[in-house]
Design a protein around this motif. Structure first.
Motif, PDB file in Angstrom:
ATOM      1  N   LEU A  77       0.837  -1.210   0.000  1.00 41.70           N
ATOM      2  CA  LEU A  77       0.000   0.000   0.000  1.00 41.70           C
ATOM      3  C   LEU A  77       0.868   1.254   0.000  1.00 41.70           C
ATOM      4  CD1 LEU A  77      -2.904   1.191   0.246  1.00 41.70           C
ATOM      5  CD2 LEU A  77      -2.517   1.211   2.717  1.00 41.70           C
ATOM      6  N   LEU A  78       1.918   1.258   0.803  1.00 37.58           N
ATOM      7  CA  LEU A  78       2.782   2.430   0.885  1.00 37.58           C
ATOM      8  C   LEU A  78       3.520   2.704  -0.419  1.00 37.58           C
ATOM      9  CD1 LEU A  78       4.276   1.954   4.476  1.00 37.58           C
ATOM     10  CD2 LEU A  78       2.553   3.623   3.752  1.00 37.58           C
ATOM     11  N   PHE A  79       3.952   1.645  -1.097  1.00 37.42           N
ATOM     12  CA  PHE A  79       4.726   1.826  -2.318  1.00 37.42           C
ATOM     13  C   PHE A  79       3.881   1.831  -3.588  1.00 37.42           C
ATOM     14  CE2 PHE A  79       8.082   0.558   0.590  1.00 37.42           C
ATOM     15  CZ  PHE A  79       9.079   1.460   0.262  1.00 37.42           C
ATOM     16  N   GLY A  80       2.734   1.157  -3.565  1.00 34.23           N
ATOM     17  CA  GLY A  80       1.932   1.066  -4.779  1.00 34.23           C
ATOM     18  C   GLY A  80       0.578   1.743  -4.703  1.00 34.23           C
ATOM     19  N   GLY A  81       0.184   2.140  -3.499  1.00 36.30           N
ATOM     20  CA  GLY A  81      -1.111   2.786  -3.334  1.00 36.30           C
ATOM     21  C   GLY A  81      -2.250   1.784  -3.403  1.00 36.30           C
ATOM     22  N   ALA A  82      -3.454   2.324  -3.350  1.00 31.72           N
ATOM     23  CA  ALA A  82      -4.657   1.487  -3.362  1.00 31.72           C
ATOM     24  C   ALA A  82      -4.819   0.724  -4.675  1.00 31.72           C
ATOM     25  CB  ALA A  82      -5.892   2.341  -3.104  1.00 31.72           C
ATOM     26  N   ALA A  83      -4.184   1.212  -5.734  1.00 37.06           N
ATOM     27  CA  ALA A  83      -4.299   0.561  -7.038  1.00 37.06           C
ATOM     28  C   ALA A  83      -3.785  -0.876  -7.018  1.00 37.06           C
ATOM     29  CB  ALA A  83      -3.548   1.364  -8.093  1.00 37.06           C
ATOM     30  N   VAL A  84      -2.812  -1.145  -6.144  1.00 41.28           N
ATOM     31  CA  VAL A  84      -2.280  -2.516  -6.023  1.00 41.28           C
ATOM     32  C   VAL A  84      -3.398  -3.478  -5.657  1.00 41.28           C
ATOM     33  CG1 VAL A  84      -0.735  -3.990  -4.673  1.00 41.28           C
ATOM     34  CG2 VAL A  84       0.028  -1.737  -5.410  1.00 41.28           C
ATOM     35  N   PHE A  85      -4.263  -3.060  -4.769  1.00 37.03           N
ATOM     36  CA  PHE A  85      -5.354  -3.914  -4.320  1.00 37.03           C
ATOM     37  C   PHE A  85      -6.529  -3.874  -5.296  1.00 37.03           C
ATOM     38  CE2 PHE A  85      -2.768  -2.859  -0.713  1.00 37.03           C
ATOM     39  CZ  PHE A  85      -2.592  -4.084  -0.115  1.00 37.03           C
ATOM     40  N   GLN A  86      -6.795  -2.720  -5.869  1.00 35.91           N
ATOM     41  CA  GLN A  86      -7.884  -2.600  -6.838  1.00 35.91           C
ATOM     42  C   GLN A  86      -7.618  -3.474  -8.050  1.00 35.91           C
ATOM     43  OE1 GLN A  86      -7.838   1.621  -7.420  1.00 35.91           O
ATOM     44  NE2 GLN A  86      -9.189   2.025  -5.675  1.00 35.91           N
ATOM     45  N   SER A 124      -6.428  -6.339  -8.062  1.00 32.37           N
ATOM     46  CA  SER A 124      -6.862  -7.694  -7.706  1.00 32.37           C
ATOM     47  C   SER A 124      -8.332  -7.749  -7.321  1.00 32.37           C
ATOM     48  CB  SER A 124      -6.012  -8.231  -6.551  1.00 32.37           C
ATOM     49  OG  SER A 124      -4.675  -8.342  -6.936  1.00 32.37           O
ATOM     50  N   GLY A 125      -9.041  -6.636  -7.447  1.00 23.71           N
ATOM     51  CA  GLY A 125     -10.465  -6.620  -7.145  1.00 23.71           C
ATOM     52  C   GLY A 125     -10.782  -6.576  -5.663  1.00 23.71           C
ATOM     53  N   THR A 126      -9.859  -6.019  -4.871  1.00 28.37           N
ATOM     54  CA  THR A 126     -10.084  -5.959  -3.433  1.00 28.37           C
ATOM     55  C   THR A 126      -9.585  -4.636  -2.891  1.00 28.37           C
ATOM     56  OG1 THR A 126      -9.893  -7.247  -1.395  1.00 28.37           O
ATOM     57  CG2 THR A 126      -7.920  -7.111  -2.770  1.00 28.37           C
ATOM     58  N   THR A 127      -9.600  -4.501  -1.587  1.00 22.93           N
ATOM     59  CA  THR A 127      -9.088  -3.301  -0.936  1.00 22.93           C
ATOM     60  C   THR A 127      -8.082  -3.707   0.139  1.00 22.93           C
ATOM     61  OG1 THR A 127     -10.759  -3.279   0.822  1.00 22.93           O
ATOM     62  CG2 THR A 127     -11.319  -2.131  -1.249  1.00 22.93           C
ATOM     63  N   PHE A 128      -7.326  -2.744   0.603  1.00 24.18           N
ATOM     64  CA  PHE A 128      -6.355  -3.001   1.660  1.00 24.18           C
ATOM     65  C   PHE A 128      -7.054  -3.540   2.913  1.00 24.18           C
ATOM     66  CE2 PHE A 128      -4.251  -1.340   5.510  1.00 24.18           C
ATOM     67  CZ  PHE A 128      -3.060  -2.038   5.434  1.00 24.18           C
ATOM     68  N   VAL A 129      -8.143  -2.880   3.315  1.00 25.62           N
ATOM     69  CA  VAL A 129      -8.858  -3.287   4.534  1.00 25.62           C
ATOM     70  C   VAL A 129      -9.424  -4.698   4.380  1.00 25.62           C
ATOM     71  CG1 VAL A 129     -10.835  -2.772   6.019  1.00 25.62           C
ATOM     72  CG2 VAL A 129      -9.365  -0.917   5.206  1.00 25.62           C
ATOM     73  N   PHE A 130      -9.986  -5.006   3.213  1.00 25.35           N
ATOM     74  CA  PHE A 130     -10.530  -6.340   2.989  1.00 25.35           C
ATOM     75  C   PHE A 130      -9.411  -7.383   3.028  1.00 25.35           C
ATOM     76  CE2 PHE A 130     -12.489  -9.875   0.792  1.00 25.35           C
ATOM     77  CZ  PHE A 130     -13.786  -9.849   1.272  1.00 25.35           C
ATOM     78  N   ALA A 131      -8.252  -7.056   2.449  1.00 25.83           N
ATOM     79  CA  ALA A 131      -7.122  -7.993   2.453  1.00 25.83           C
ATOM     80  C   ALA A 131      -6.658  -8.275   3.882  1.00 25.83           C
ATOM     81  CB  ALA A 131      -5.967  -7.436   1.621  1.00 25.83           C
ATOM     82  N   ILE A 132      -6.581  -7.227   4.704  1.00 26.43           N
ATOM     83  CA  ILE A 132      -6.175  -7.417   6.100  1.00 26.43           C
ATOM     84  C   ILE A 132      -7.197  -8.305   6.819  1.00 26.43           C
ATOM     85  CG2 ILE A 132      -5.740  -6.270   8.315  1.00 26.43           C
ATOM     86  CD1 ILE A 132      -3.567  -5.830   6.138  1.00 26.43           C
ATOM     87  N   GLY A 133      -8.469  -8.039   6.595  1.00 26.18           N
ATOM     88  CA  GLY A 133      -9.516  -8.883   7.191  1.00 26.18           C
ATOM     89  C   GLY A 133      -9.388 -10.323   6.747  1.00 26.18           C
ATOM     90  N   LEU A 134      -9.096 -10.521   5.466  1.00 26.97           N
ATOM     91  CA  LEU A 134      -8.891 -11.865   4.930  1.00 26.97           C
ATOM     92  C   LEU A 134      -7.724 -12.549   5.632  1.00 26.97           C
ATOM     93  CD1 LEU A 134      -9.210 -14.081   2.608  1.00 26.97           C
ATOM     94  CD2 LEU A 134      -7.382 -12.804   1.500  1.00 26.97           C
ATOM     95  N   TYR A 135      -6.614 -11.846   5.795  1.00 29.82           N
ATOM     96  CA  TYR A 135      -5.442 -12.452   6.425  1.00 29.82           C
ATOM     97  C   TYR A 135      -5.752 -12.898   7.851  1.00 29.82           C
ATOM     98  CZ  TYR A 135      -2.860 -10.362   2.528  1.00 29.82           C
ATOM     99  OH  TYR A 135      -2.418 -10.000   1.293  1.00 29.82           O
ATOM    100  N   PHE A 136      -6.473 -12.059   8.596  1.00 23.01           N
ATOM    101  CA  PHE A 136      -6.774 -12.428   9.977  1.00 23.01           C
ATOM    102  C   PHE A 136      -7.834 -13.526  10.057  1.00 23.01           C
ATOM    103  CE2 PHE A 136      -4.229  -8.799  10.948  1.00 23.01           C
ATOM    104  CZ  PHE A 136      -3.663  -9.127  12.162  1.00 23.01           C
ATOM    105  N   ALA A 137      -8.835 -13.478   9.179  1.00 20.64           N
ATOM    106  CA  ALA A 137      -9.836 -14.548   9.168  1.00 20.64           C
ATOM    107  C   ALA A 137      -9.194 -15.878   8.783  1.00 20.64           C
ATOM    108  CB  ALA A 137     -10.970 -14.199   8.199  1.00 20.64           C
ATOM    109  N   ALA A 138      -8.386 -15.854   7.726  1.00 15.21           N
ATOM    110  CA  ALA A 138      -7.716 -17.080   7.280  1.00 15.21           C
ATOM    111  C   ALA A 138      -6.743 -17.583   8.343  1.00 15.21           C
ATOM    112  CB  ALA A 138      -6.990 -16.828   5.961  1.00 15.21           C
ATOM    113  N   GLY A 139      -6.025 -16.665   8.987  1.00 16.96           N
ATOM    114  CA  GLY A 139      -5.086 -17.063  10.034  1.00 16.96           C
ATOM    115  C   GLY A 139      -5.785 -17.722  11.210  1.00 16.96           C
ATOM    116  N   LEU A 140      -6.918 -17.148  11.612  1.00 16.28           N
ATOM    117  CA  LEU A 140      -7.675 -17.734  12.724  1.00 16.28           C
ATOM    118  C   LEU A 140      -8.207 -19.121  12.363  1.00 16.28           C
ATOM    119  CD1 LEU A 140      -9.695 -14.676  14.058  1.00 16.28           C
ATOM    120  CD2 LEU A 140      -8.036 -16.041  15.327  1.00 16.28           C
ATOM    121  N   VAL A 141      -8.832 -19.230  11.201  1.00 19.10           N
ATOM    122  CA  VAL A 141      -9.443 -20.504  10.805  1.00 19.10           C
ATOM    123  C   VAL A 141      -8.376 -21.564  10.557  1.00 19.10           C
ATOM    124  CG1 VAL A 141     -10.853 -21.653   9.061  1.00 19.10           C
ATOM    125  CG2 VAL A 141     -11.524 -19.404   9.907  1.00 19.10           C
ATOM    126  N   ALA A 142      -7.376 -21.236   9.728  1.00 16.05           N
ATOM    127  CA  ALA A 142      -6.331 -22.218   9.417  1.00 16.05           C
ATOM    128  C   ALA A 142      -5.532 -22.570  10.672  1.00 16.05           C
ATOM    129  CB  ALA A 142      -5.407 -21.685   8.326  1.00 16.05           C
TER     130      ALA A 142
END
Length: 130
Positions: free
Chosen positions: A29-38, A40-58
């Motif tokens: 995000l710092l080096f590429g901005g929000a476009a990096v996530f856009q 891939s069809g997602t957002t920074f906040v959604f990606a962080i949520g995904l990482y924590f949800a996946a980390g908890l479940v896995a």
């Protein structure tokens, strides 16, 4: 009590992975901005949520199945099982359309091709530390 201890151990490790992946996302995000996530069809906040949800479940899956990981084959199987929710969550983070048979085949193959080696090598690395 060992089940709860293993569950806690797995969840802690899953959250550690989530923090590391979140750090990489922050760097992106710092080096590429929000476009990096856009892209891939997602957002920074959604990606962080995904990482924590996946980390908890896995992590919970690995923790509960920790006794199965005593051998390399068991570790590889647990790796595949833990990779399934990660793959499902990843798919929905980049494509929110309804799930298809093609998704089942592709993401299951990814779970096997990615999860088995991860479980196997994680076991080998952990065995060397003892």
């Amino acid at each position: 009590m060992p089940l709860l201890q293993n569950l806690g151990w797995g969840v802690r490790w899953g959250l550690k992975f989530a923090v590391v992946y979140s750090a990489f996302a922050l760097i992106a995000l710092l080096f590429g901005g929000a476009a990096v996530f856009q892209h891939s069809g997602t957002t920074f906040v959604f990606a962080i949520g995904l990482y924590f949800a996946a980390g908890l479940v896995a992590g919970a899956i690995v923790g509960v199945l920790r006794p199965v990981t005593r051998g390399p084959i068991g570790a590889a199987i647990v790796g595949v099982i833990a990779a399934i929710p990660i793959c499902v969550l990843t798919r929905f983070s980049i494509d929110r359309s309804p799930w298809t048979i093609a998704d089942t085949i592709a993401w299951s193959a990814l779970a096997v091709l990615w999860g088995a080696p991860c479980g196997y090598f994680a076991k080998r690395i952990a065995s060397r530390r003892r």
